[in-house]
Design an enzyme around this catalytic site. Structure first.
Site, PDB file in Angstrom:
ATOM      1  CE  LYS A 129      -3.166   2.355   2.758  1.00 44.01           C
ATOM      2  NZ  LYS A 129      -4.629   1.886   4.252  1.00 44.01           N
ATOM      3  CG  HIS A 257      -9.177 -26.135 -38.301  1.00 42.37           C
ATOM      4  ND1 HIS A 257      -8.693 -25.203 -37.893  1.00 42.37           N
ATOM      5  CD2 HIS A 257      -9.425 -26.683 -39.442  1.00 42.37           C
ATOM      6  CE1 HIS A 257      -8.069 -25.251 -39.162  1.00 42.37           C
ATOM      7  NE2 HIS A 257      -7.762 -25.997 -40.262  1.00 42.37           N
TER       8      HIS A 257
END
Length: 497
Positions: A129, A257
């Site tokens: 922080k 595919h």
């Protein structure tokens, strides 16, 4: 004002290296418990945190860093530092109890709770922080950083690492305790960790990367060839999905595919390969191939006689692997996860849409011969039942609407991804490499009309397996009876979108 660093780590690998660098740069090193003891043993003048907090560790070490002076030293900005009568920490090195080591193992709740880190997470969040003033290290790869000359960008990157780590840590705890408590929660947290950049996505203009994530994943080794591409990974997944359906027999599948172009079972693995290839030799060009058993030299010679992208198997005989490596670009993948356990690691499917994330269970529904329902007067032979089971396991892996034509444990015609059910039937039959006489037809969804049965009969299909459940089931069954076609309904739909 003196420079101070705070070090508290569970995993002490190479921590003395970072500590010595800090000590050499003039930092006073504050540490806790076992970490402090370890650093002193390595010749580092570490100071026990209790000397600045004024109290010893409590609750057998559960409480040692949770103190106002520690956190004020981490959270103070440049103005607030002036109000303190002690020096701030400008470097923080912390790693956490390895909770992830106890996930997915049905550990008892006492072990899980014991390995939930409290102080470490709080320290990391406090330091991150205040990233402008504190360099926070939680990854041992960053022990080599020049702590004295970190840029603001460096500090931001370190802070993001912290929040990524604590986010994943909390997610693992949530998921594991939810399972242990046998309680549902309204949050699904899946943390992705970048494993590697891919050359590109489905197309060259799309970027892509491969990520590990918090769910169980496949154990594999790449034994040869170029890096896997985005499309390779999708096709390889499809191939493994199918071949794992037949883990206890000789099976081979070829995928293009994301759809199978051929699949078969055989007396030998080589026989299965020959049959799978025969289904559609043209589409096999550039395909992804998967086997259920160890690949031998005879199969390897056949594989290297054609162009393939990927070959996948549980193992390869040494001569076979040597043969496959003569194709330097051919990706050869060894699957270490036993195929019979493969479905166990598939916990869910995720699709991201503009509406939100769709998450569903993997389609693991098994076909139970005992629950087959023969709905026609014509009954199936044992050979037909075997073909039906085989085809139904394949059809679940094609895009809907999906149709598989099979005969002698071999696909002879496949079609998926059609908007019309009868259209899918027509295309699959049109693609058959052998006569469809006495073959069986598998459908992933029910037949909404009798036209499908008419087309099947014209090609002399002998048996049909489908879920059933259409409002026109009666008409469909009556026509099948009239045309002497055997039909079985399963009650299991396998749509795949």
């Amino acid at each position: 004002m003196k420079k101070r660093a705070y070090i508290s780590v569970y995993d002490k690998t190479n921590i003395e290296k970072a500590a010595k660098t800090l000590e050499k740069a003039g930092y006073e090193i504050i540490s806790t418990g076992n970490t402090c003891k370890y650093l002193k043993e390595k010749g580092i003048n570490a100071i026990e945190s209790s000397s600045i907090t004024g109290f010893s560790e409590l609750l057998s070490g559960k409480v040692k860093s949770l103190h106002p002076e520690i956190f004020a030293s981490l959270l103070a900005n440049k103005e607030e530092i002036k109000t303190l009568n002690f020096a701030p920490f400008s470097v923080l090195i912390v790693n956490l109890y390895p909770f992830e080591n106890y996930t997915g193992q049905n550990e008892n709740i006492e072990t899980l709770v014991k390995n939930i880190d409290i102080g470490g997470v709080a320290l990391l969040r406090a330091g991150a922080k205040n990233y402008e003033n504190v360099a926070v290290i939680t990854d041992s790869k960053d022990y080599d950083l020049d702590f004295e000359n970190l840029t603001l960008l460096d500090r931001k990157k370190l802070a993001l690492k912290v929040f990524a780590k604590t986010s994943r840590y909390d997610s693992l705890i949530l998921e594991e305790l939810s399972k242990n408590f046998e309680l549902e929660n309204d949050y699904k947290n899946i943390n992705f960790i970048k494993k590697q950049e891919l050359r590109y996505g489905e197309n060259p203009h799309q970027s892509a990367a491969l990520y590990d994530f918090s769910e169980s994943i496949l154990d594999y080794e790449i034994l040869n060839g170029k890096e896997l591409s985005y499309n390779n990974i999708l096709d390889a997944t499809g191939a493994i999905n199918i071949v794992s359906e037949f883990f206890d027999v000789n099976a081979a599948v070829i995928v293009k595919h994301s759809n199978p172009s051929g699949a078969a079972l055989g007396v030998t693995l080589e026989d299965a390969w020959d049959k799978a290839l025969d289904c559609d030799p043209l589409s096999a060009f550039g395909g992804i191939v998967a086997f259920s058993r160890k690949v031998n030299i005879e199969i390897a010679k056949k594989l290297t006689a054609m162009f393939l992208e990927v070959v996948i198997a549980p193992d390869f005989e040494p001569d076979a692997l040597k043969q496959l490596k003569t194709k330097k670009n051919l990706r050869v993948i060894k699957i270490n996860t036993p195929l019979e356990k493969y479905k166990d690691i598939l916990s869910g499917e995720i699709r991201l849409t503009p509406f939100g994330a769709l998450i569903q269970q993997v389609d693991k529904k098994e076909l139970d011969i005992e629950t087959f329902k023969t709905v026609t007067k014509e009954k199936p032979t044992q050979e037909m039942i075997e073909d039906m089971v085989f085809a139904y396991k394949i059809v679940k892996h094609l895009k809907s609407n999906a149709i598989v034509i099979a005969k002698d444990l071999k696909t002879i015609g496949l079609c998926g991804g059609q908007t019309s059910r009868v259209g899918a039937v027509e295309i699959a039959l049109m693609r058959t490499v052998d006569s469809a006489k006495d073959a069986i037809l598998a459908s992933d969804g029910f037949f909404p009309a009798t036209d499908n049965i008419t087309v099947a009969a014209q090609h002399r299909i002998k048996g049909i397996i489908q879920p059933g459940g259409s409002i026109k089931d009666k008409e469909v069954i009556e026509l099948a009876d009239k045309l002497n076609i055997c039909m079985i309904t399963t009650g299991i739909r396998h749509f795949k979108h």
